[in-house]
Motif scaffolding. Sequence first.
Motif, short mmCIF file in Angstrom:
data_model
loop_
_atom_site.label_atom_id
_atom_site.label_comp_id
_atom_site.label_asym_id
_atom_site.label_seq_id
_atom_site.Cartn_x
_atom_site.Cartn_y
_atom_site.Cartn_z
N GLN A 284 0.83 -1.21 0.00
CA GLN A 284 0.00 0.00 0.00
C GLN A 284 0.86 1.26 0.00
O GLN A 284 0.55 2.23 -0.69
CB GLN A 284 -0.93 0.00 1.22
CG GLN A 284 -1.91 1.17 1.24
CD GLN A 284 -2.83 1.14 0.04
OE1 GLN A 284 -3.44 0.12 -0.26
NE2 GLN A 284 -2.93 2.27 -0.66
N THR A 285 1.96 1.23 0.75
CA THR A 285 2.87 2.37 0.75
C THR A 285 3.47 2.58 -0.64
O THR A 285 3.61 3.71 -1.11
CB THR A 285 3.99 2.16 1.78
OG1 THR A 285 3.41 2.00 3.07
CG2 THR A 285 4.95 3.34 1.80
N SER A 286 3.82 1.48 -1.32
CA SER A 286 4.35 1.58 -2.69
C SER A 286 3.33 2.20 -3.63
O SER A 286 3.66 3.07 -4.45
CB SER A 286 4.74 0.19 -3.20
OG SER A 286 5.71 -0.41 -2.38
N LEU A 287 2.07 1.77 -3.52
CA LEU A 287 1.03 2.32 -4.40
C LEU A 287 0.72 3.77 -4.05
O LEU A 287 0.41 4.58 -4.94
CB LEU A 287 -0.24 1.46 -4.29
CG LEU A 287 -0.09 0.00 -4.75
CD1 LEU A 287 -1.41 -0.74 -4.59
CD2 LEU A 287 0.37 -0.06 -6.20
N ASN A 288 0.80 4.11 -2.75
CA ASN A 288 0.63 5.51 -2.37
C ASN A 288 1.68 6.39 -3.04
O ASN A 288 1.38 7.49 -3.54
CB ASN A 288 0.75 5.66 -0.85
CG ASN A 288 -0.44 5.10 -0.10
OD1 ASN A 288 -1.49 4.82 -0.69
ND2 ASN A 288 -0.28 4.93 1.19
N LEU A 289 2.92 5.91 -3.05
CA LEU A 289 4.00 6.66 -3.68
C LEU A 289 3.79 6.79 -5.19
O LEU A 289 3.92 7.88 -5.76
CB LEU A 289 5.34 5.99 -3.41
CG LEU A 289 5.99 6.24 -2.05
CD1 LEU A 289 7.13 5.26 -1.81
CD2 LEU A 289 6.50 7.67 -1.98
N ALA A 290 3.44 5.67 -5.84
CA ALA A 290 3.31 5.67 -7.30
C ALA A 290 2.14 6.54 -7.75
O ALA A 290 2.31 7.49 -8.53
CB ALA A 290 3.14 4.24 -7.80
N LEU A 291 0.93 6.24 -7.27
CA LEU A 291 -0.25 6.98 -7.71
C LEU A 291 -0.24 8.42 -7.18
O LEU A 291 -0.69 9.34 -7.87
CB LEU A 291 -1.51 6.25 -7.27
CG LEU A 291 -1.70 4.86 -7.88
CD1 LEU A 291 -2.96 4.19 -7.33
CD2 LEU A 291 -1.76 4.94 -9.40
N GLY A 292 0.29 8.62 -5.97
CA GLY A 292 0.40 9.97 -5.46
C GLY A 292 1.34 10.82 -6.29
O GLY A 292 1.10 12.02 -6.49
N SER A 293 2.40 10.22 -6.79
CA SER A 293 3.34 10.96 -7.64
C SER A 293 2.69 11.32 -8.97
O SER A 293 2.87 12.44 -9.48
CB SER A 293 4.59 10.12 -7.89
OG SER A 293 5.25 9.85 -6.68
N ALA A 294 1.95 10.38 -9.56
CA ALA A 294 1.25 10.67 -10.82
C ALA A 294 0.25 11.79 -10.62
O ALA A 294 0.13 12.71 -11.45
CB ALA A 294 0.54 9.41 -11.32
N MET A 295 -0.48 11.74 -9.52
CA MET A 295 -1.49 12.74 -9.22
C MET A 295 -0.86 14.11 -8.98
O MET A 295 -1.33 15.13 -9.50
CB MET A 295 -2.27 12.31 -7.99
CG MET A 295 -3.60 12.99 -7.79
SD MET A 295 -4.34 12.39 -6.28
CE MET A 295 -4.17 10.62 -6.47
N ALA A 296 0.20 14.15 -8.20
CA ALA A 296 0.86 15.42 -7.93
C ALA A 296 1.49 15.99 -9.19
O ALA A 296 1.50 17.20 -9.39
CB ALA A 296 1.93 15.23 -6.85
N SER A 297 2.01 15.12 -10.06
CA SER A 297 2.63 15.58 -11.29
C SER A 297 1.63 16.33 -12.16
O SER A 297 1.95 17.38 -12.73
CB SER A 297 3.21 14.39 -12.05
OG SER A 297 3.86 14.81 -13.23
N ILE A 298 0.39 15.80 -12.25
CA ILE A 298 -0.63 16.49 -13.05
C ILE A 298 -1.21 17.66 -12.27
O ILE A 298 -1.33 18.77 -12.77
CB ILE A 298 -1.75 15.52 -13.45
CG1 ILE A 298 -1.18 14.28 -14.15
CG2 ILE A 298 -2.74 16.21 -14.38
CD1 ILE A 298 -2.21 13.20 -14.43
#
Length: 366
Positions: A284-298
């Motif tokens: 879950q921490t890995s997915l938080n990092l991945a999807l959170g990064s995509a979201m913050a990038s946009i």
Amino acid sequence: MIAPLRSLLTRWTAYVPVVAVVLLVLTWGRDLPGAMVALVTLILAGAVLAAVHHAEVVAHRVGEPFGSLVLAVAVTIIEVALIVTLMADGGAKSSTLARDTVFAAVMITCNGIVGVCLLVASLRHGLAVFNAEGTGAALATVATLATLSLVFPTFTTSKPGPEFSTAQLTFAALASLVLYGLFVATQTVRHRDYFLPITRQGQVIDVDEHAHGPSARDARISLALLALALVGVVGLAKGVSPTIESGVEAAGMPQSVVGVIIALLVLLPETIAALRSARRDRVQTSLNLALGSAMASIGLTIPAVALASVWLSGPLVLGLGPTHMVLLVLTVAVSSLTVVPGRATPLQGGVHLVLFAAYLELAVTP
């Protein structure tokens, strides 16, 4: 003699960010010879590893899901600064720079980072387990942001070409900020437990090895060093980008490949941090990092670029082409099927990695 050397080696994560920033100041705006490019690349790699270390210290102190936000937001803010700086340099390629960089970040995070983390966790622990509610909410937000900012400009007619009109760009920027703010509030306040790691029995792990966490002073020092390391990573990556551009041009590849390479370098700290969490069975921490990064990038890049476009000359092309739109739709569909069960096997990780490989292949040979 040996003791001071050992102390220096154990504290290299404190020295490298400072060295990276000093080297950045000394080399900024200069043409670098081959030997200096090699040195910059070496320090760049060290700064990436130091950023991962300090991000984990801060995350260990504040706990999840706040810890996942630290690296994602920090990297994205500096990524935005890099995009705006490169756009200010002008040139024909600057019109599509924001689009290419944001889309590269989405593909790297949603397919590359997610795929390798699911594969590693499932191979190491038999099954990758995560919270479907929180991950599904993050995926829905990423899909909405990507569609509003990268797909709609291709089909709007108020302005010729895959561009937004001023009113449409303003709406997309405000919508991105609102959605990102709502997600952060959901992740950190109202439904925090949806974004915490879970056991294989579905129980939330609210305390993740924090019994002997770092002190507040150590966390503040690591936060400052993390900021220095990230500045060094992005700045030095920009410094070696002319060499990368020359190599890409000599190889006959499209100029957009430069954006992919820079995005890979900038997102390397998050990739390493997510991979370490997956190895510890904290998917879950890995997915938080991945999807959170995509979201913050946009969610942060589009508003920043919209604001910068007020004084930047030239067009701002945001709309994706047909091939990239197909990749985006396929990524959202596959990700939805991955998220729904709340668990994944090596197959799901392999599917995401194949999609990522397809993106890289089509970026090199469109």
